[in-house]
Design an enzyme around this catalytic site. Structure first.
Site, PDB file in Angstrom:
ATOM      1  N   LYS A  18       3.259  10.037  -9.412  1.00 37.25           N
ATOM      2  CA  LYS A  18       2.035  10.112 -10.204  1.00 37.25           C
ATOM      3  C   LYS A  18       2.245  10.849 -11.532  1.00 37.25           C
ATOM      4  CE  LYS A  18      -0.752   8.189  -7.106  1.00 37.25           C
ATOM      5  NZ  LYS A  18      -1.557   6.975  -7.328  1.00 37.25           N
ATOM      6  N   SER A  73       2.755   7.576   3.263  1.00 37.09           N
ATOM      7  CA  SER A  73       2.825   6.322   2.508  1.00 37.09           C
ATOM      8  C   SER A  73       4.265   5.883   2.305  1.00 37.09           C
ATOM      9  CB  SER A  73       2.098   6.445   1.166  1.00 37.09           C
ATOM     10  OG  SER A  73       2.572   7.539   0.428  1.00 37.09           O
TER      11      SER A  73
END
Length: 307
Positions: A38, A264
């Protein structure tokens, strides 16, 4: 510190890939400064807004987030001197919330239903972020709708092409905002239109696969709706992955490959191994280690390791 973003390692899994399968490569995005991919999109959203004049000194950066985006934005804002306000929820790992605060962000934490990521949660967070952004001179990065977010991931695809130095037959990854999959896919498809792009999601909320949204516990993905930036024209197919299998894989990756990451990432590797078995030896499947397992030690992901 912002120059430390990107150029992360790419490694080949050596012990958990079944015989006769394609090679499986994993991009270690937890080598970014905050331990997550991110950082790429946070820097892109802030710097592109600065160049347009939409974000100026004295303004506040506002975002809704499942965790890692908030950490990355707080980090970028700390370096650049912006105030940062984040809307998140109590289903987000405590380590993530504390990390945002350490970088100086002001948090507003919404209540979840039983600690699960339910379909109503992200829309509630988005609505509250809009209210906050209207209170004072602010720039709402609005990651779900922001094309700067997708552009921030194109360098990841460029790095993969340099690192692999050969064909990438399949690239697969879980979808949250869809930015990483879309940005990387743009680059890979420009280089080779035959590269197969596979979107992954938890089986209990497989909206991209045409099923109903539902609760799940994989932070940062499957918001319960099709993300606005998701381009089906770039995606070869979608695949629903069992969350319990993803959680077991996260532990297996640590114990058998030395790859310490979150849920994830476990989901990404489960999907990658399925695809590797299907296409067979002599091919390559590439996926991403999203973030560091250090962000999940107080939750239940690694509870198995204590039993």
């Amino acid at each position: 510190m912002l120059n430390a973003i990107g150029n992360t390692p790419l490694v080949r899994l050596s012990r958990i890939v079944p015989a006769g399968s394609a090679d499986v490569w994993v991009k270690l995005e937890y080598y970014n400064p905050t331990g997550s991919y991110k950082d790429r999109m946070a820097l892109s959203m802030v710097e592109r807004a600065e160049r347009r004049g939409a974000l100026q000194p004295g303004m506040t950066v506002v975002e809704y987030t499942g965790g890692s985006t908030g950490i990355s934005l707080a980090f970028v804002c700390a370096v650049k001197g912006y105030r940062c306000r984040i809307v998140c929820n109590d289903a987000v790992a405590l380590e993530k919330r504390r990390s945002m605060e350490v970088f100086g962000a002001q948090l507003e934490v919404l209540k979840s239903e039983g600690g699960k990521l339910t379909p109503d949660l992200v829309p509630r967070m988005m609505a509250r972020a809009r209210e906050i952004a209207a209170e004072a001179p602010s720039y709402a990065t609005d990651q779900m709708r922001n094309p700067d977010m997708v552009a921030g991931y194109e360098p990841l695809g460029e790095e993969l092409l340099r690192q692999m130095q050969g064909p990438i037959h399949v690239f697969c990854a879980a979808v949250g905002t869809s930015g990483m999959l879309m940005g990387t896919a743009r680059v890979l498809r420009r280089a080779d239109s035959k590269t197969r792009i596979v979107a992954l999601e938890p089986a209990t909320s497989a909206v991209l696969s045409g099923r109903a949204p539902g609760p799940h516990g994989v932070e940062g993905i499957a918001p319960g709706f099709v993300p606005p930036q998701f381009d089906r024209g770039l995606v070869s197919d979608t695949r629903a992955i069992d969350e319990a299998e993803a959680r077991r894989m996260a532990l297996a990756l640590a114990r058998q490959e030395g790859l310490f990451a979150g849920t994830s990432t476990g989901l990404n590797v489960v999907g990658a191994l399925q695809l590797a078995r299907e296409i067979g030896a002599g091919h390559t499947v590439v996926t991403v280690a999203v973030d560091s397992g250090l962000k999940y030690l107080t939750g239940d992901l690694y509870a198995l390791s204590r039993s």
